[in-house]
Scaffold this motif. Structure first.
Motif, PDB file in Angstrom:
ATOM      1  N   ALA A 155      46.926  21.454  10.651  1.00 13.47           N
ATOM      2  CA  ALA A 155      47.553  20.880  11.849  1.00 13.47           C
ATOM      3  C   ALA A 155      46.672  19.794  12.462  1.00 13.47           C
ATOM      4  N   ASP A 156      45.364  20.045  12.493  1.00  8.83           N
ATOM      5  CA  ASP A 156      44.414  19.090  13.042  1.00  8.83           C
ATOM      6  C   ASP A 156      44.420  17.791  12.252  1.00  8.83           C
ATOM      7  N   THR A 157      44.433  17.900  10.925  1.00 10.53           N
ATOM      8  CA  THR A 157      44.428  16.718  10.061  1.00 10.53           C
ATOM      9  C   THR A 157      45.693  15.895  10.240  1.00 10.53           C
ATOM     10  N   CYS A 158      46.851  16.550  10.264  1.00  9.94           N
ATOM     11  CA  CYS A 158      48.122  15.840  10.455  1.00  9.94           C
ATOM     12  C   CYS A 158      48.166  15.147  11.811  1.00  9.94           C
ATOM     13  N   PHE A 159      47.719  15.850  12.835  1.00 10.39           N
ATOM     14  CA  PHE A 159      47.695  15.268  14.181  1.00 10.39           C
ATOM     15  C   PHE A 159      46.762  14.064  14.231  1.00 10.39           C
ATOM     16  N   SER A 160      45.605  14.184  13.606  1.00  6.67           N
ATOM     17  CA  SER A 160      44.616  13.112  13.625  1.00  6.67           C
ATOM     18  C   SER A 160      45.123  11.874  12.900  1.00  6.67           C
ATOM     19  N   VAL A 161      45.755  12.066  11.742  1.00  6.15           N
ATOM     20  CA  VAL A 161      46.286  10.931  10.976  1.00  6.15           C
ATOM     21  C   VAL A 161      47.339  10.188  11.788  1.00  6.15           C
ATOM     22  N   LEU A 162      48.270  10.935  12.387  1.00  8.50           N
ATOM     23  CA  LEU A 162      49.321  10.311  13.195  1.00  8.50           C
ATOM     24  C   LEU A 162      48.723   9.621  14.427  1.00  8.50           C
ATOM     25  N   LEU A 163      47.723  10.245  15.043  1.00 10.48           N
ATOM     26  CA  LEU A 163      47.064   9.656  16.209  1.00 10.48           C
ATOM     27  C   LEU A 163      46.429   8.318  15.861  1.00 10.48           C
ATOM     28  N   HIS A 164      45.735   8.255  14.729  1.00  6.19           N
ATOM     29  CA  HIS A 164      45.083   7.013  14.320  1.00  6.19           C
ATOM     30  C   HIS A 164      46.109   5.929  13.999  1.00  6.19           C
ATOM     31  N   LEU A 165      47.220   6.299  13.388  1.00  4.65           N
ATOM     32  CA  LEU A 165      48.262   5.322  13.083  1.00  4.65           C
ATOM     33  C   LEU A 165      48.869   4.741  14.367  1.00  4.65           C
ATOM     34  N   LEU A 276      37.141   5.577  29.738  1.00  7.55           N
ATOM     35  CA  LEU A 276      38.138   4.560  29.409  1.00  7.55           C
ATOM     36  C   LEU A 276      39.185   5.229  28.519  1.00  7.55           C
ATOM     37  N   LYS A 277      40.326   5.571  29.114  1.00  6.82           N
ATOM     38  CA  LYS A 277      41.321   6.411  28.444  1.00  6.82           C
ATOM     39  C   LYS A 277      42.274   5.584  27.571  1.00  6.82           C
ATOM     40  N   LEU A 278      41.709   4.895  26.588  1.00  6.20           N
ATOM     41  CA  LEU A 278      42.530   4.109  25.669  1.00  6.20           C
ATOM     42  C   LEU A 278      43.256   4.992  24.655  1.00  6.20           C
ATOM     43  N   PHE A 279      42.641   6.114  24.304  1.00  3.56           N
ATOM     44  CA  PHE A 279      43.268   7.007  23.331  1.00  3.56           C
ATOM     45  C   PHE A 279      44.355   7.884  23.958  1.00  3.56           C
ATOM     46  N   THR A 280      44.324   8.034  25.274  1.00  3.68           N
ATOM     47  CA  THR A 280      45.243   8.961  25.943  1.00  3.68           C
ATOM     48  C   THR A 280      46.721   8.649  25.690  1.00  3.68           C
ATOM     49  N   PRO A 281      47.188   7.377  25.823  1.00  2.89           N
ATOM     50  CA  PRO A 281      48.602   7.106  25.544  1.00  2.89           C
ATOM     51  C   PRO A 281      49.009   7.473  24.122  1.00  2.89           C
ATOM     52  N   SER A 282      48.167   7.136  23.150  1.00  5.12           N
ATOM     53  CA  SER A 282      48.477   7.471  21.754  1.00  5.12           C
ATOM     54  C   SER A 282      48.451   8.981  21.537  1.00  5.12           C
ATOM     55  N   ALA A 283      47.492   9.666  22.175  1.00  2.66           N
ATOM     56  CA  ALA A 283      47.410  11.120  22.037  1.00  2.66           C
ATOM     57  C   ALA A 283      48.620  11.804  22.664  1.00  2.66           C
ATOM     58  N   GLN A 284      49.079  11.304  23.812  1.00  3.38           N
ATOM     59  CA  GLN A 284      50.257  11.890  24.454  1.00  3.38           C
ATOM     60  C   GLN A 284      51.515  11.671  23.617  1.00  3.38           C
ATOM     61  N   LEU A 285      51.656  10.472  23.048  1.00  2.00           N
ATOM     62  CA  LEU A 285      52.811  10.200  22.189  1.00  2.00           C
ATOM     63  C   LEU A 285      52.762  11.070  20.933  1.00  2.00           C
ATOM     64  N   THR A 286      51.577  11.207  20.343  1.00  2.00           N
ATOM     65  CA  THR A 286      51.418  12.061  19.161  1.00  2.00           C
ATOM     66  C   THR A 286      51.761  13.500  19.488  1.00  2.00           C
ATOM     67  N   SER A 288      53.781  14.536  21.844  1.00  2.00           N
ATOM     68  CA  SER A 288      55.236  14.632  22.046  1.00  2.00           C
ATOM     69  C   SER A 288      55.969  14.700  20.712  1.00  2.00           C
ATOM     70  N   ILE A 289      55.527  13.894  19.754  1.00  2.00           N
ATOM     71  CA  ILE A 289      56.147  13.912  18.424  1.00  2.00           C
ATOM     72  C   ILE A 289      55.962  15.269  17.764  1.00  2.00           C
ATOM     73  N   PHE A 290      54.765  15.832  17.885  1.00  2.00           N
ATOM     74  CA  PHE A 290      54.504  17.137  17.273  1.00  2.00           C
ATOM     75  C   PHE A 290      55.341  18.224  17.941  1.00  2.00           C
ATOM     76  N   HIS A 291      55.456  18.169  19.265  1.00  2.00           N
ATOM     77  CA  HIS A 291      56.280  19.157  19.974  1.00  2.00           C
ATOM     78  C   HIS A 291      57.735  19.041  19.550  1.00  2.00           C
ATOM     79  N   PHE A 292      58.216  17.815  19.384  1.00  2.00           N
ATOM     80  CA  PHE A 292      59.600  17.590  18.965  1.00  2.00           C
ATOM     81  C   PHE A 292      59.839  18.148  17.564  1.00  2.00           C
ATOM     82  N   LEU A 293      58.910  17.849  16.639  1.00  2.00           N
ATOM     83  CA  LEU A 293      59.059  18.334  15.268  1.00  2.00           C
ATOM     84  C   LEU A 293      58.944  19.854  15.205  1.00  2.00           C
ATOM     85  N   THR A 294      58.046  20.418  16.015  1.00  2.00           N
ATOM     86  CA  THR A 294      57.887  21.876  16.032  1.00  2.00           C
ATOM     87  C   THR A 294      59.138  22.565  16.552  1.00  2.00           C
ATOM     88  N   SER A 295      59.717  22.019  17.621  1.00  2.05           N
ATOM     89  CA  SER A 295      60.944  22.611  18.175  1.00  2.05           C
ATOM     90  C   SER A 295      62.105  22.498  17.191  1.00  2.05           C
TER      91      SER A 295
END
Length: 302
Positions: A155-165, A276-286, A288-295
């Protein structure tokens, strides 16, 4: 911004820049230590490749095969074909639309039948090489890695890959800001932080850190990670071709993995007066995507 805050930011950036060169300086020493440990393992009949062999194999593939084929096509084969067409058909064909179409056809054929398949294969192979290099460097200087449980690791690896993209896409949007110099700097800041995060991720993973810990660490100490990733970001951004940039990144990245492993960065260190919360928007979107796919998966199972 106060002079003291500016001094902290500049100091953190300089320290990160210095630490990014640590892998190059200590490269031979770490490989020698790894080779000595490898000789002890061979006595126990283990066939794990050495750190030096993994790095040289990675460099040979990305530099000797991939990059050399692109350079050979653009600077050797195409000029030879151009000269042959000029000698056979004359300057009118060489300078006209005929050569333009021949050039496009040759480039399209080369990219489709050779570069793209090789690029995909190199990405897959590099993943294994990068992980082996990181594991061996960590074992050599820091001891046994503390891996996460298998389910958490997947799960960590999948989340990290999507976050970086998503963060990469965010950096592309940021670089389009229509203010001269500002958009370019913000894009460079994004790419430097992304390069640092990618390099340190192997060390953090071996330390048992989860994604939220890694994101928080980068955002709290962004000057340090900006300085650390700056050389790699500059080396890859200087090329207009994405394929060549990816090849150069893969060629240099093993050294930055070792630099991240050797960096004198402690958990309690602070190199910024503010996060400097530059990663925060991408992390929140990632997230949300994971929550959507999980549901969706839970609903389909029911």
């Amino acid at each position: 911004m106060s002079p003291n805050s500016l001094q902290v930011i500049c100091g953190g950036t300089f320290k990160g820049l210095c630490d990014s060169l640590r892998g190059t300086i200590k490269f031979y020493k770490i490989c020698t230590e790894s080779s000595l440990k490898q000789k002890d393992k061979k006595k126990k009949k283990t066939n794990e490749p050495s750190l030096m062999k993994n790095i040289l194999s990675c460099c040979f593939w990305n530099g000797g095969v991939f990059l050399a084929s692109i350079i050979g096509f653009n600077y050797v084969l195409l000029p030879i074909v151009q000269e042959m067409i000029r000698l056979i058909f004359g300057d009118s064909v060489y300078d006209g639309a005929v050569w333009m179409w021949i050039n496009r056809i040759l480039s399209w054929t080369f990219n489709t039948l050779w570069v793209l398949p090789l690029f995909v294969v190199s990405k897959i192979v590099n993943c294994f090489w990068f992980q082996d290099i990181a594991d061996q460097a960590f074992k050599t200087t820091r001891g046994r890695p503390r891996h996460l449980p298998f389910s958490t690791m997947i799960a960590d690896t999948c989340f990290s890959v999507l976050l970086h993209l998503i963060f990469l896409f965010q950096s592309m949007l940021a670089s389009l800001i229509p203010i001269e110099g500002i958009g370019m700097f913000i894009g460079l800041l994004h790419m430097s932080l992304l390069s640092s995060s990618y390099a340190f991720e192997y060390r953090w993973f071996n330390m048992g850190w989860e994604v939220h810990q890694r994101v928080t660490c980068v955002e709290r100490n962004w000057p340090y990670y900006f300085g650390f990733g700056l050389p790699l970001a500059l080396c890859t951004l200087m090329f207009s071709s994405q394929l060549v940039s990816g090849c150069v990144f893969s060629l240099l990245f093993p050294l930055f993995i070792i630099s991240a492993n050797e960096a004198e960065m402690k958990v309690g260190d602070v190199f910024s007066p503010f996060p400097l919360k530059l990663f925060t928007p991408s992390a929140q979107l990632t997230n949300s995507i994971f929550h959507f796919l999980t549901s969706k998966t839970k609903k389909s199972n029911h």
